[in-house]
Design a protein around this motif. Structure first.
Motif, PDB file in Angstrom:
ATOM      1  N   SER A 208       0.819  -1.217   0.000  1.00 28.03           N
ATOM      2  CA  SER A 208       0.000   0.000   0.000  1.00 28.03           C
ATOM      3  C   SER A 208       0.848   1.260   0.000  1.00 28.03           C
ATOM      4  O   SER A 208       0.428   2.303  -0.504  1.00 28.03           O
TER       5      SER A 208
ATOM      6  N   ARG B 196      -7.132   4.992  -8.387  1.00 28.47           N
ATOM      7  CA  ARG B 196      -7.222   4.956  -6.922  1.00 28.47           C
ATOM      8  C   ARG B 196      -8.489   5.638  -6.411  1.00 28.47           C
ATOM      9  O   ARG B 196      -9.147   5.136  -5.494  1.00 28.47           O
TER      10      ARG B 196
ATOM     11  N   ARG C 241      -2.545   6.870 -12.227  1.00 29.74           N
ATOM     12  CA  ARG C 241      -2.835   6.373 -10.886  1.00 29.74           C
ATOM     13  C   ARG C 241      -4.006   7.117 -10.244  1.00 29.74           C
ATOM     14  O   ARG C 241      -4.742   6.553  -9.430  1.00 29.74           O
TER      15      ARG C 241
ATOM     16  N   ASP D 229       0.441  11.374 -13.002  1.00 31.17           N
ATOM     17  CA  ASP D 229      -0.095  10.835 -11.723  1.00 31.17           C
ATOM     18  C   ASP D 229      -0.388  11.931 -10.715  1.00 31.17           C
ATOM     19  O   ASP D 229      -0.089  11.827  -9.530  1.00 31.17           O
ATOM     20  N   ARG D 230      -1.011  12.990 -11.237  1.00 32.26           N
ATOM     21  CA  ARG D 230      -1.417  14.056 -10.324  1.00 32.26           C
ATOM     22  C   ARG D 230      -2.623  14.791 -10.914  1.00 32.26           C
ATOM     23  O   ARG D 230      -2.940  14.633 -12.068  1.00 32.26           O
TER      24      ARG D 230
ATOM     25  N   ARG E 117       1.109  -0.186  -9.058  1.00 30.82           N
ATOM     26  CA  ARG E 117      -0.161   0.326  -9.561  1.00 30.82           C
ATOM     27  C   ARG E 117      -1.260  -0.726  -9.584  1.00 30.82           C
ATOM     28  O   ARG E 117      -2.437  -0.394  -9.710  1.00 30.82           O
TER      29      ARG E 117
ATOM     30  N   GLU F  15       4.628   3.488  -3.994  1.00 34.64           N
ATOM     31  CA  GLU F  15       4.071   4.334  -5.046  1.00 34.64           C
ATOM     32  C   GLU F  15       4.259   3.738  -6.431  1.00 34.64           C
ATOM     33  O   GLU F  15       3.475   3.996  -7.344  1.00 34.64           O
ATOM     34  N   GLU F  16       5.313   2.941  -6.605  1.00 41.82           N
ATOM     35  CA  GLU F  16       5.570   2.358  -7.930  1.00 41.82           C
ATOM     36  C   GLU F  16       4.602   1.227  -8.279  1.00 41.82           C
ATOM     37  O   GLU F  16       4.490   0.839  -9.439  1.00 41.82           O
TER      38      GLU F  16
ATOM     39  N   GLN G  11      -4.432   0.127  -4.509  1.00 43.74           N
ATOM     40  CA  GLN G  11      -4.283  -0.489  -5.828  1.00 43.74           C
ATOM     41  C   GLN G  11      -5.325  -1.595  -6.034  1.00 43.74           C
ATOM     42  O   GLN G  11      -5.679  -2.311  -5.101  1.00 43.74           O
TER      43      GLN G  11
END
Length: 272
Positions: free
Chosen positions: A52, A220, A216, A271-272, A58, A55-56, A111
């Motif tokens: 969890s 999520r 991501r 990813d933002r 997915r 970050e890498e 994920q």
């Protein structure tokens, strides 16, 4: 290349391998039919907590060694506590609490989790499959909630099962305790796809790779929102989903994705 996660694999009942944004968790106690023993649940929970925060990662694939995906609770551990002063009540309650926490951790993992099932998944092992976001089954896979056959209704597996399949299908499995073949499990909604025996893991990893190629942010947000709205009434669900989607629309990747569609180009995710 051997990773630190791989080096830990032989030391715990649940092995972890990470490659190209996909974490593969493997139940690695085939001699014990990958039962959800105290050690297995503790290792599994630790792995989920570990993943969890990565970050890498997915997407996650859950698989198992041997001919049994998971036989559910370790009945030998359970029976060993029948002689306790309270006839095992405290131990049983603690075991079920730990198992329930494990299943909820899968649902709440940021994920998506994809089960790759070969062989048998019974009782809490079937619950484990039902708790994953997606499931792929080999053609010879079988599923069962057989508690009723040994005087023990599968109450906790019922929670996950009833959230995956229609009520009458769930009750049939719970009341009869019969085996459900892979094709029937797909028809009922317990698994997404049935593939050639031995290829469930490869197929699941392919699906995970597809997910890993997406931004991501929506994945999520979407997973969390899916389970949250499912517990709400219709009005509250729409209000909540609208709020989450508004947040998603303000994300940089949503702007990039829509702009890419309009410009007919491939989006570049941040990813933002």
């Amino acid at each position: 290349m051997t990773t630190p996660q791989d080096q830990m694999a032989d030391e715990t009942p649940v092995a972890l391998h990470v490659e190209a944004g996909v974490a593969t968790l493997t139940l690695s106690r085939p001699a014990q039919r990958n039962s959800l023993s105290e050690a297995m649940m503790a290792s599994f929970s630790q792995r989920l907590e570990q993943v969890s925060g990565m970050e890498e990662v997915r997407a996650v694939v859950l698989t198992a060694e041997g001919p049994v995906f998971s036989a559910g609770h370790d009945l030998k551990e359970i029976q060993a506590h029948r002689g306790d002063a309270d006839r095992g009540r405290a131990y049983f309650a603690q075991t079920l609490e730990r198992c329930s926490a494990l299943m909820k951790a899968i649902v709440r993992l940021p994920q998506p989790v994809i089960a790759a099932v070969e062989g048998m998944a019974t009782a809490a092992g079937c619950q484990l499959v039902a708790s994953c976001d997606l499931a792929v089954a080999g053609a010879q896979a079988r599923f069962c909630t057989p508690g009723v056959n040994i005087g023990l209704f599968c109450h906790t597996p019922m929670v996950a099962l009833s959230r995956n399949v229609a009520p009458k299908h769930a009750m049939e499995m719970l009341l009869l305790g019969e085996w459900v073949l892979a094709e029937d499990a797909a028809r009922m909604g317990l698994v997404n796809r049935v593939v050639e025996a031995g290829s469930a893991l490869g197929t699941a990893q392919g699906l995970a790779a597809q997910i890993a190629g997406k931004s991501r942010v929506p994945v999520r947000l979407g997973k969390a929102a899916f389970y949250a709205q499912a517990e709400m009434g219709l009005d509250d669900a729409y209000a909540y989903a609208s709020e989450v989607m508004t947040t998603n629309m303000l994300a940089r990747d949503a702007d990039e994705g829509i702009g890419a569609v309009l410009a007919r180009r491939t989006p570049q995710w941040e990813d933002r």
